[in-house]
Design a protein around this motif. Sequence first.
Motif, PDB file in Angstrom:
ATOM      1  N   THR A  99      38.254   6.697  41.071  1.00 42.91           N
ATOM      2  CA  THR A  99      39.152   7.450  39.947  1.00 42.91           C
ATOM      3  C   THR A  99      38.041   8.326  39.376  1.00 42.91           C
ATOM      4  OG1 THR A  99      38.948   5.923  38.433  1.00 42.91           O
ATOM      5  CG2 THR A  99      40.682   5.604  40.006  1.00 42.91           C
ATOM      6  N   SER A 100      36.857   8.499  39.744  1.00 40.03           N
ATOM      7  CA  SER A 100      36.034   9.522  38.775  1.00 40.03           C
ATOM      8  C   SER A 100      36.727  10.866  38.733  1.00 40.03           C
ATOM      9  CB  SER A 100      34.677   9.505  39.694  1.00 40.03           C
ATOM     10  OG  SER A 100      33.795  10.512  39.167  1.00 40.03           O
ATOM     11  N   VAL A 101      36.521  11.518  37.591  1.00 43.73           N
ATOM     12  CA  VAL A 101      36.967  12.851  37.356  1.00 43.73           C
ATOM     13  C   VAL A 101      35.960  13.710  37.175  1.00 43.73           C
ATOM     14  CG1 VAL A 101      39.088  12.232  36.626  1.00 43.73           C
ATOM     15  CG2 VAL A 101      37.574  12.352  35.177  1.00 43.73           C
ATOM     16  N   ALA A 138      32.653  -7.324  40.251  1.00 46.79           N
ATOM     17  CA  ALA A 138      32.685  -5.805  39.811  1.00 46.79           C
ATOM     18  C   ALA A 138      33.782  -5.143  40.531  1.00 46.79           C
ATOM     19  CB  ALA A 138      31.518  -5.047  40.131  1.00 46.79           C
ATOM     20  N   PHE A 165      44.199   1.819  39.274  1.00 45.17           N
ATOM     21  CA  PHE A 165      43.167   2.044  40.497  1.00 45.17           C
ATOM     22  C   PHE A 165      41.882   2.025  40.112  1.00 45.17           C
ATOM     23  CE2 PHE A 165      47.162   4.831  41.208  1.00 45.17           C
ATOM     24  CZ  PHE A 165      47.614   3.851  42.428  1.00 45.17           C
ATOM     25  N   THR A 167      38.158  -0.049  38.549  1.00 49.29           N
ATOM     26  CA  THR A 167      37.568  -1.387  38.877  1.00 49.29           C
ATOM     27  C   THR A 167      36.827  -1.756  37.567  1.00 49.29           C
ATOM     28  OG1 THR A 167      35.593  -0.409  40.034  1.00 49.29           O
ATOM     29  CG2 THR A 167      37.364  -1.164  41.484  1.00 49.29           C
ATOM     30  N   TRP A 171      34.346   0.666  35.429  1.00 50.72           N
ATOM     31  CA  TRP A 171      34.282   0.783  33.892  1.00 50.72           C
ATOM     32  C   TRP A 171      33.075   0.670  33.202  1.00 50.72           C
ATOM     33  CZ3 TRP A 171      38.713  -3.405  33.729  1.00 50.72           C
ATOM     34  CH2 TRP A 171      39.981  -2.775  34.314  1.00 50.72           C
ATOM     35  N   ALA A 173      29.988   0.995  34.831  1.00 54.84           N
ATOM     36  CA  ALA A 173      29.099   2.078  35.304  1.00 54.84           C
ATOM     37  C   ALA A 173      29.550   3.416  34.359  1.00 54.84           C
ATOM     38  CB  ALA A 173      29.289   2.287  36.553  1.00 54.84           C
ATOM     39  N   THR A 174      30.646   3.312  33.969  1.00 57.51           N
ATOM     40  CA  THR A 174      30.901   4.878  33.255  1.00 57.51           C
ATOM     41  C   THR A 174      30.997   4.732  31.828  1.00 57.51           C
ATOM     42  OG1 THR A 174      33.455   4.537  33.754  1.00 57.51           O
ATOM     43  CG2 THR A 174      32.076   5.865  35.511  1.00 57.51           C
ATOM     44  N   ALA A 176      33.783   3.100  30.393  1.00 59.92           N
ATOM     45  CA  ALA A 176      35.156   3.669  30.331  1.00 59.92           C
ATOM     46  C   ALA A 176      35.523   3.397  28.778  1.00 59.92           C
ATOM     47  CB  ALA A 176      35.886   2.973  31.191  1.00 59.92           C
ATOM     48  N   GLU A 225      26.194   4.720  35.885  1.00 61.97           N
ATOM     49  CA  GLU A 225      26.785   5.633  36.871  1.00 61.97           C
ATOM     50  C   GLU A 225      26.339   5.381  38.171  1.00 61.97           C
ATOM     51  OE1 GLU A 225      28.196   9.521  35.774  1.00 61.97           O
ATOM     52  OE2 GLU A 225      28.198   8.876  33.693  1.00 61.97           O
ATOM     53  N   GLY A 229      21.526   0.887  40.242  1.00 59.30           N
ATOM     54  CA  GLY A 229      21.567  -0.031  41.046  1.00 59.30           C
ATOM     55  C   GLY A 229      23.142  -0.500  41.171  1.00 59.30           C
ATOM     56  N   PRO A 354      49.240  10.916  35.347  1.00 65.22           N
ATOM     57  CA  PRO A 354      48.606  11.256  36.654  1.00 65.22           C
ATOM     58  C   PRO A 354      49.376  11.540  37.852  1.00 65.22           C
ATOM     59  CG  PRO A 354      47.603   9.476  35.256  1.00 65.22           C
ATOM     60  CD  PRO A 354      48.776   9.860  34.721  1.00 65.22           C
ATOM     61  N   HIS A 455      34.660   9.564  27.173  1.00 66.10           N
ATOM     62  CA  HIS A 455      34.688   8.280  28.247  1.00 66.10           C
ATOM     63  C   HIS A 455      35.079   8.830  29.818  1.00 66.10           C
ATOM     64  CE1 HIS A 455      39.124   9.115  26.670  1.00 66.10           C
ATOM     65  NE2 HIS A 455      39.101   9.247  27.769  1.00 66.10           N
ATOM     66  N   HIS A 456      35.037  10.079  29.961  1.00 64.03           N
ATOM     67  CA  HIS A 456      35.236  10.286  31.474  1.00 64.03           C
ATOM     68  C   HIS A 456      33.818  10.193  32.187  1.00 64.03           C
ATOM     69  CE1 HIS A 456      39.579  12.544  31.215  1.00 64.03           C
ATOM     70  NE2 HIS A 456      39.424  11.301  31.065  1.00 64.03           N
TER      71      HIS A 456
END
Length: 498
Positions: A99-101, A138, A165, A167, A171, A173-174, A176, A225, A229, A354, A455-456
Amino acid sequence: MLGVPTPTPAPEPTLATARLPVARLAVTEALARMATNDDEVRARHAYGRAYPDLVRAFSGDFSAAPDLVLFPEHTADVITALEWAEREGVTIVPYGGGTSVVGGVEAPRARPIATLSLSRMGRVLEVDAVTRAARIEAGAMGPDLERQLAPHGLTLRHFPQSFEFSTLGGWLATRAGGHYATLMTHVDELVEAVTMVTPRGVYATRRLPASGAGPSPERLVLGSEGILGVITEAWMRVVPRPRFRASAALHFPSFREACDAARAVAQAGLHPANCRVLDEMEARLNFVADDGSALLLLGFESADHPVTHAIERAVALAVAEGGACPRGVTIKDDGARGGDAAAERWRQAFFDGPYLQSALVTMGFVVDTFETACTWAALPRLDAEIREAVGAAMKRELGGGLLTCRFTHVYPDGPAPYYTWLAPPAPGRQIEAWSAVKRAASDAISRAGGTITHHHAVGRTHRPWYDRERPDAFALALGGAKRALDPAGVLNPGVLID
Ligand SMILES: Cc1cc2nc3c(=O)[nH]c(=O)nc-3n(C[C@H](O)[C@H](O)[C@H](O)COP(=O)(O)OP(=O)(O)OC[C@H]3O[C@@H](n4cnc5c(N)ncnc54)[C@H](O)[C@@H]3O)c2cc1C
């Protein structure tokens, strides 16, 4: 509202019409159990969910498809995959829900690409009810993760709009941002310990409620991101489900007064779960209010005690800033869901949004969102710069359009404003027009002192503005970490750093 007739939606792409490059990697014996180069699987992992991703996918263009998709089932499989990638000079793209934007899952094609999906690692492995923490793999998607915690009466209480959608690993890694407006806004605050597999070994942090021992090892993982790893699991702080709820909707003559009210509440130490400002157009487009007012939606919740006092104080602060509360306060002390009618309409529109964007994309509309955070003092200028720059870019590129704003989160020292823009179709040049508007928005944010993302995440799309925003010495340190943990540079090249 856009002054154009409703276009006919384009048909959905099918595998037969999808165009994707020939796979450059074969499934070797060592990877046979977890790898596939099946075209449909590759197409499904080609893109994230940014506007240009949707446009390309709906048009059948899957040119960014990886050469191979890996589905590890255990940490040992992830180690095997990273060793293989290093040996063979293959790029690895960690993939949660896709779901990366910000172009986070689309790597440059210079080298063969293997996408590593965590979808077979989605279990809640342990629950420590005394500490109130759960060890979770994860690849757990939002609803499944909550379903596994529910029998314990617990919840992670992290609900990004993409919850359905996305994970846990994505979350983390980004970094969120969830649905709640204050306190635990980013997922960071919920992490007790985290495990990440790097090409130079397993990086596992110790379970602790807090520690003052040097720079935090968790913090290097959070927001990495996929460049340092693959996050495989984490101990997450969980809480009992809320039982006490209270909500209210305040109407204001203008956005500015609603912002002042949100600031008053954020600075009063009240910590509402919901403190969402909607400007006039946002309120109208989401069917929350059509009387031309801006809104402040307030909500409090607790698993332990009634929140009546908190909502009454917050409403009093908002009324003092010029707000009206025509329907009063809704209190639910019986564990029942639901709240004020306007808040409920907002919640529905929030999760439908969305899907609506996808429908609009199939009709050719150019529609997207962007977000930032800034100090309260910087807000008036930032909002004005954005409205002017994006309005002008939409006019120039697309003949006009609508721009709306809401706050997703509020802090004592500033809000996180979130903008939605919607413009008429631009047949054949949607991505070009989108790029121009996106650039205008990002430049305006940067000029006015906001962050390129609250947060994106950064991914590849936000790189130019992120590079300007972060200290140079920090970029050096991050580069050092990258060279130490991933010396062959196999992990997600182009994200965060070169
Ligand atoms: C409709 C919509 C609404 C959204 N709403 C929100 C929102 O409310 N709040 C918010 O914060 N974001 C939101 N996003 C953005 C996105 O959902 C988040 O960035 C989310 O955290 C990504 O999770 P994912 O599992 O889909 O990760 P992916 O998209 O698969 O990956 C995102 C990045 O993380 C890396 N990554 C993924 N898993 C791992 C792992 N296990 N180890 C290492 N790296 C990994 C990837 O390589 C990539 O760089 C939204 C996106 C959409 C499309």
